[in-house]
Design a protein around this motif. Structure first.
Motif, PDB file in Angstrom:
ATOM      1  N   VAL A 152       0.774  -1.144   0.077  1.00  0.00           N
ATOM      2  CA  VAL A 152       0.042  -0.057   0.110  1.00  0.00           C
ATOM      3  C   VAL A 152       0.915   1.173  -0.009  1.00  0.00           C
ATOM      4  O   VAL A 152       0.592   2.237  -0.788  1.00  0.00           O
ATOM      5  N   LEU A 153       1.950   1.091   0.822  1.00  0.00           N
ATOM      6  CA  LEU A 153       2.872   2.202   0.877  1.00  0.00           C
ATOM      7  C   LEU A 153       3.437   2.375  -0.502  1.00  0.00           C
ATOM      8  O   LEU A 153       3.716   3.862  -0.924  1.00  0.00           O
ATOM      9  N   SER A 154       3.858   1.451  -1.231  1.00  0.00           N
ATOM     10  CA  SER A 154       4.494   1.715  -2.394  1.00  0.00           C
ATOM     11  C   SER A 154       3.547   2.249  -3.486  1.00  0.00           C
ATOM     12  O   SER A 154       3.847   3.152  -4.343  1.00  0.00           O
ATOM     13  N   PHE A 155       2.023   2.225  -3.361  1.00  0.00           N
ATOM     14  CA  PHE A 155       1.282   2.558  -4.168  1.00  0.00           C
ATOM     15  C   PHE A 155       0.935   3.834  -3.802  1.00  0.00           C
ATOM     16  O   PHE A 155       0.944   4.708  -5.041  1.00  0.00           O
ATOM     17  N   ILE A 156       0.953   4.370  -2.675  1.00  0.00           N
ATOM     18  CA  ILE A 156       0.767   5.912  -2.142  1.00  0.00           C
ATOM     19  C   ILE A 156       2.054   6.688  -2.862  1.00  0.00           C
ATOM     20  O   ILE A 156       2.021   7.631  -3.413  1.00  0.00           O
ATOM     21  N   ILE A 157       3.382   6.013  -2.789  1.00  0.00           N
ATOM     22  CA  ILE A 157       4.380   6.681  -3.272  1.00  0.00           C
ATOM     23  C   ILE A 157       4.273   7.066  -4.697  1.00  0.00           C
ATOM     24  O   ILE A 157       4.741   7.915  -5.430  1.00  0.00           O
ATOM     25  N   PHE A 158       3.817   5.857  -5.370  1.00  0.00           N
ATOM     26  CA  PHE A 158       3.784   5.834  -6.830  1.00  0.00           C
ATOM     27  C   PHE A 158       2.671   6.949  -7.236  1.00  0.00           C
ATOM     28  O   PHE A 158       3.110   7.908  -8.082  1.00  0.00           O
ATOM     29  N   ILE A 159       1.639   7.132  -6.685  1.00  0.00           N
ATOM     30  CA  ILE A 159       0.761   8.097  -6.864  1.00  0.00           C
ATOM     31  C   ILE A 159       1.404   9.641  -6.631  1.00  0.00           C
ATOM     32  O   ILE A 159       1.086  10.506  -7.436  1.00  0.00           O
ATOM     33  N   CYS A 160       2.083   9.811  -5.532  1.00  0.00           N
ATOM     34  CA  CYS A 160       2.800  10.887  -5.250  1.00  0.00           C
ATOM     35  C   CYS A 160       3.690  11.485  -6.250  1.00  0.00           C
ATOM     36  O   CYS A 160       3.630  12.522  -6.847  1.00  0.00           O
TER      37      CYS A 160
ATOM     38  N   LEU B 216       6.387   1.748  -8.403  1.00  0.00           N
ATOM     39  CA  LEU B 216       5.547   0.982  -9.434  1.00  0.00           C
ATOM     40  C   LEU B 216       5.837  -0.753  -9.484  1.00  0.00           C
ATOM     41  O   LEU B 216       5.509  -1.642  -9.218  1.00  0.00           O
ATOM     42  N   LEU B 217       7.318  -0.780  -9.561  1.00  0.00           N
ATOM     43  CA  LEU B 217       7.918  -2.180  -9.698  1.00  0.00           C
ATOM     44  C   LEU B 217       7.933  -2.758  -8.328  1.00  0.00           C
ATOM     45  O   LEU B 217       7.625  -3.910  -8.198  1.00  0.00           O
ATOM     46  N   GLU B 218       8.107  -2.053  -7.218  1.00  0.00           N
ATOM     47  CA  GLU B 218       8.083  -2.752  -5.923  1.00  0.00           C
ATOM     48  C   GLU B 218       6.706  -3.104  -5.545  1.00  0.00           C
ATOM     49  O   GLU B 218       6.434  -4.037  -4.963  1.00  0.00           O
TER      50      GLU B 218
ATOM     51  N   LEU C 274      15.983 -10.537  -1.067  1.00  0.00           N
ATOM     52  CA  LEU C 274      16.508  -9.422  -2.037  1.00  0.00           C
ATOM     53  C   LEU C 274      15.621  -8.228  -2.411  1.00  0.00           C
ATOM     54  O   LEU C 274      16.076  -7.239  -2.577  1.00  0.00           O
ATOM     55  N   ARG C 275      14.385  -8.724  -2.546  1.00  0.00           N
ATOM     56  CA  ARG C 275      13.413  -7.731  -2.713  1.00  0.00           C
ATOM     57  C   ARG C 275      13.361  -6.495  -1.536  1.00  0.00           C
ATOM     58  O   ARG C 275      13.302  -5.283  -1.972  1.00  0.00           O
ATOM     59  N   CYS C 276      13.545  -6.850  -0.403  1.00  0.00           N
ATOM     60  CA  CYS C 276      13.598  -6.046   0.891  1.00  0.00           C
ATOM     61  C   CYS C 276      14.571  -5.119   0.747  1.00  0.00           C
ATOM     62  O   CYS C 276      14.789  -3.912   0.979  1.00  0.00           O
ATOM     63  N   VAL C 277      15.793  -5.811   0.411  1.00  0.00           N
ATOM     64  CA  VAL C 277      17.068  -4.874   0.546  1.00  0.00           C
ATOM     65  C   VAL C 277      17.291  -3.791  -0.513  1.00  0.00           C
ATOM     66  O   VAL C 277      17.197  -2.762  -0.307  1.00  0.00           O
ATOM     67  N   THR C 278      16.861  -4.314  -1.833  1.00  0.00           N
ATOM     68  CA  THR C 278      16.842  -3.548  -3.061  1.00  0.00           C
ATOM     69  C   THR C 278      15.850  -2.351  -2.674  1.00  0.00           C
ATOM     70  O   THR C 278      16.128  -1.008  -3.261  1.00  0.00           O
ATOM     71  N   ALA C 279      14.602  -2.656  -2.274  1.00  0.00           N
ATOM     72  CA  ALA C 279      13.493  -1.852  -2.243  1.00  0.00           C
ATOM     73  C   ALA C 279      14.101  -0.553  -1.025  1.00  0.00           C
ATOM     74  O   ALA C 279      13.817   0.353  -1.212  1.00  0.00           O
ATOM     75  N   ALA C 280      14.685  -1.057  -0.065  1.00  0.00           N
ATOM     76  CA  ALA C 280      15.249  -0.097   1.140  1.00  0.00           C
ATOM     77  C   ALA C 280      16.323   0.765   0.487  1.00  0.00           C
ATOM     78  O   ALA C 280      16.227   1.955   0.680  1.00  0.00           O
ATOM     79  N   ILE C 281      17.028   0.265  -0.357  1.00  0.00           N
ATOM     80  CA  ILE C 281      18.069   0.997  -0.785  1.00  0.00           C
ATOM     81  C   ILE C 281      17.523   1.994  -1.903  1.00  0.00           C
ATOM     82  O   ILE C 281      18.075   3.310  -1.822  1.00  0.00           O
ATOM     83  N   ILE C 282      16.763   1.480  -2.757  1.00  0.00           N
ATOM     84  CA  ILE C 282      16.294   2.042  -3.794  1.00  0.00           C
ATOM     85  C   ILE C 282      15.281   3.505  -3.306  1.00  0.00           C
ATOM     86  O   ILE C 282      15.504   4.505  -3.572  1.00  0.00           O
ATOM     87  N   TYR C 283      14.568   3.015  -2.198  1.00  0.00           N
ATOM     88  CA  TYR C 283      13.722   4.033  -1.808  1.00  0.00           C
ATOM     89  C   TYR C 283      14.395   5.310  -0.932  1.00  0.00           C
ATOM     90  O   TYR C 283      14.062   6.459  -1.042  1.00  0.00           O
ATOM     91  N   PHE C 284      15.442   4.695  -0.170  1.00  0.00           N
ATOM     92  CA  PHE C 284      16.375   5.629   0.326  1.00  0.00           C
ATOM     93  C   PHE C 284      17.075   6.746  -0.636  1.00  0.00           C
ATOM     94  O   PHE C 284      16.815   7.885  -0.417  1.00  0.00           O
TER      95      PHE C 284
END
Length: 132
Positions: free
Chosen positions: A1-9, A23-25, A55-65
């Motif tokens: 849900v948080l990824s979708f909110i960020i995508f909309i923003c 979107l990919l996340e 691996l999804r969690c690690v890459t998502a944390a790095i990319i979002y940061f």
């Protein structure tokens, strides 16, 4: 849900070039959610599901940061700032998920090593030495 909110923003902001990462996340999280819900992880044993989630969690944390820092520092509109703040929150959430998934992965790998032939050989050698 948080990824979708960020995508909309990001869609509503000047930093629309960053919209692909959330979107990919979101799609990856949705896929893994449905995979676990429909028990695909039990049907496809050849794929290391815990490692995939890790691996999804690690890459998502790095990319979002990284994109949150860029969105907050480079763009001045409110939607970019909101996406950056939500991105920092997502970084924390994915870091916590990274920690819990890491613990699950370690437990999974420890179970796998006790079933390996090398583990059985050392147990057989121990039982042979006990009978002497």
């Amino acid at each position: 849900v948080l990824s979708f909110i960020i995508f909309i923003c990001y869609i509503a902001s000047l930093a629309a070039s960053f919209m692909m990462a959330p979107l990919l996340e979101f799609l990856l999280a949705l896929f893994l959610f449905f995979a676990y819900a429909s028990k695909l992880n039990e049907k496809f044993k050849g794929l290391y599901w815990h490692l995939t989630d890790f691996l999804r969690c690690v890459t998502a944390a790095i990319i979002y940061f990284a994109i949150s820092i860029a969105a907050v520092s480079k763009y001045n509109d409110g939607a970019s700032k909101a996406a950056g703040v939500f991105g920092f929150i997502a970084t924390i959430v994915y870091a916590i998920d990274f920690y819990t998934t890491f613990n699950d992965l370690v437990t999974f790998l420890k179970q796998g090593t006790s079933d390996s032939p090398e583990g059985r050989k050392s147990e057989d050698e121990d039982s042979d030495s006990d009978s002497d």
